[in-house]
Design an enzyme around this catalytic site. Structure first.
Site, PDB file in Angstrom:
ATOM      1  CB  ALA A 140      -0.916  -0.207   1.244  1.00  0.00           C
ATOM      2  CE  LYS A 141       2.709   6.841  -4.258  1.00  0.00           C
ATOM      3  NZ  LYS A 141       3.933   6.754  -4.047  1.00  0.00           N
ATOM      4  CB  SER A 142       0.295   3.587   3.851  1.00  0.00           C
ATOM      5  OG  SER A 142       1.340   3.104   4.138  1.00  0.00           O
TER       6      SER A 142
END
Ligand code: PMP
Length: 305
Positions: A153-155
């Site tokens: 995830a590009k969190s």
């Protein structure tokens, strides 16, 4: 030229899109984001948004991980983004930044029982790594294991790791730092995946080495296969393999395909843009501007003809 944002379910001037200081995501990094490029084609007077749907699919997958129900479907977010870009009316390369975030004005570390919102804005943005070939260093910062912070995830919170890496690299006089996975294999840069070329083959770290599965990485793999007849091997890479590679390059939405000239002050190949990196880079630039009919499905035109 004024920029706009899609914020609180409507289009507003970017300067007016403000959040409350109690917003959950601001305190705990509870958000996922994307970086999408719109590439200006001056002959066609068109902005082509590159692989729009794939970016929103990744945003949706990431938001699922953070237990968010997004207020819009992938297709709706694509439509909102095209409308936003049209409204902005830029005639240059742009960068689009969507954000799905925990919007409750509430404190307390958690993922559950919080509201979520979606926003997106666009700004003019030219080259990110602004050089023919960049100089990198192996970072002292490692990527987190998947059970520390999931890297698929590009969190937002995860980007503390990338920021530490980037600043360390720049402090040392490099353009970018290459982080290793928890088990010491080559992982990625602060905003780019990495490839090496050795004996006519492309090699890149596998998903299990703590990488973000880049859309530019996928683009490079497909262009290498279709246009250069080169397969990409996904396997763990030892850091020293980078020093003796024939060529290395970085891939990312912001960085495009950027050849690497040096790593830790050792020249890669002859220290200039390698043949395969250069050819891939040229192909890529034509594809993202909508100039290659074979890949036009990857390009969403923002402006009406
Ligand atoms: N790794 C990281 C940590 C990134 O931030 C990015 C940029 N999104 C990438 C790799 C490359 O991903 P993409 O090609 O999808 O932009």
């Amino acid at each position: 030229m004024p920029s706009y944002a899609f914020f609180h379910n409507q289009f507003v001037p970017l300067a007016e899109a403000k959040i409350n200081i109690m917003t959950h995501a601001l305190h705990y990094g509870t958000a996922v984001f994307e970086g999408i490029r719109g590439n200006w084609n001056s002959q066609q007077q068109q902005i082509y948004i590159f692989r729009l749907k794939e970016h929103y699919q990744r945003l949706e997958d990431g938001s699922h991980l953070l237990r968010m129900n997004l207020p819009h479907s992938v297709d709706e977010m694509c439509r909102i983004t095209v409308e936003l870009v049209r409204k902005c009316g830029f005639k240059e390369d742009i960068y689009i930044r969507p954000l799905a975030y925990k919007s409750s004005e509430a404190l307390g570390v958690r993922l559950h029982n919080l509201d979520n919102d979606f926003l997106v804005f666009a700004i003019p943005w030219g080259r990110y790594l602004d050089m023919d070939a960049c100089r990198c260093g192996i970072s002292s910062w490692r990527r987190p294991a998947d059970n520390v912070i999931p890297h698929s995830a590009k969190s937002n919170g995860l980007y503390i790791n990338d920021a530490c890496n980037k600043s360390e690299a720049m402090d040392k006089g490099f353009d970018e730092g290459i982080m290793l996975s928890p088990d010491g294999h080559v992982s990625e840069g602060s905003g780019e995946n990495i490839f090496l070329v050795k004996d006519g083959k492309l090699v890149t770290p596998p998903v299990s080495n703590s990488i973000l599965v880049g859309i530019t990485r996928d683009t490079a793999i497909k262009l290498a296969k279709n246009e250069l007849g080169m397969e990409t091997i996904e396997r763990p890479i030892d850091p020293a393999e980078l020093y003796t590679a024939d060529e290395c390059f970085l891939t990312g939405t912001a960085a495009h395909i950027t050849p690497i000239a040096e790593i830790d002050n050792r020249k890669i190949g002859n220290g200039r843009v390698g043949e395969i990196s250069g050819r891939l880079q040229q192909l890529y630039f034509e594809v993202i501007k909508g100039n290659n009919p074979r890949y036009i499905d990857w390009c969403t035109p923002a402006y009406k003809k």
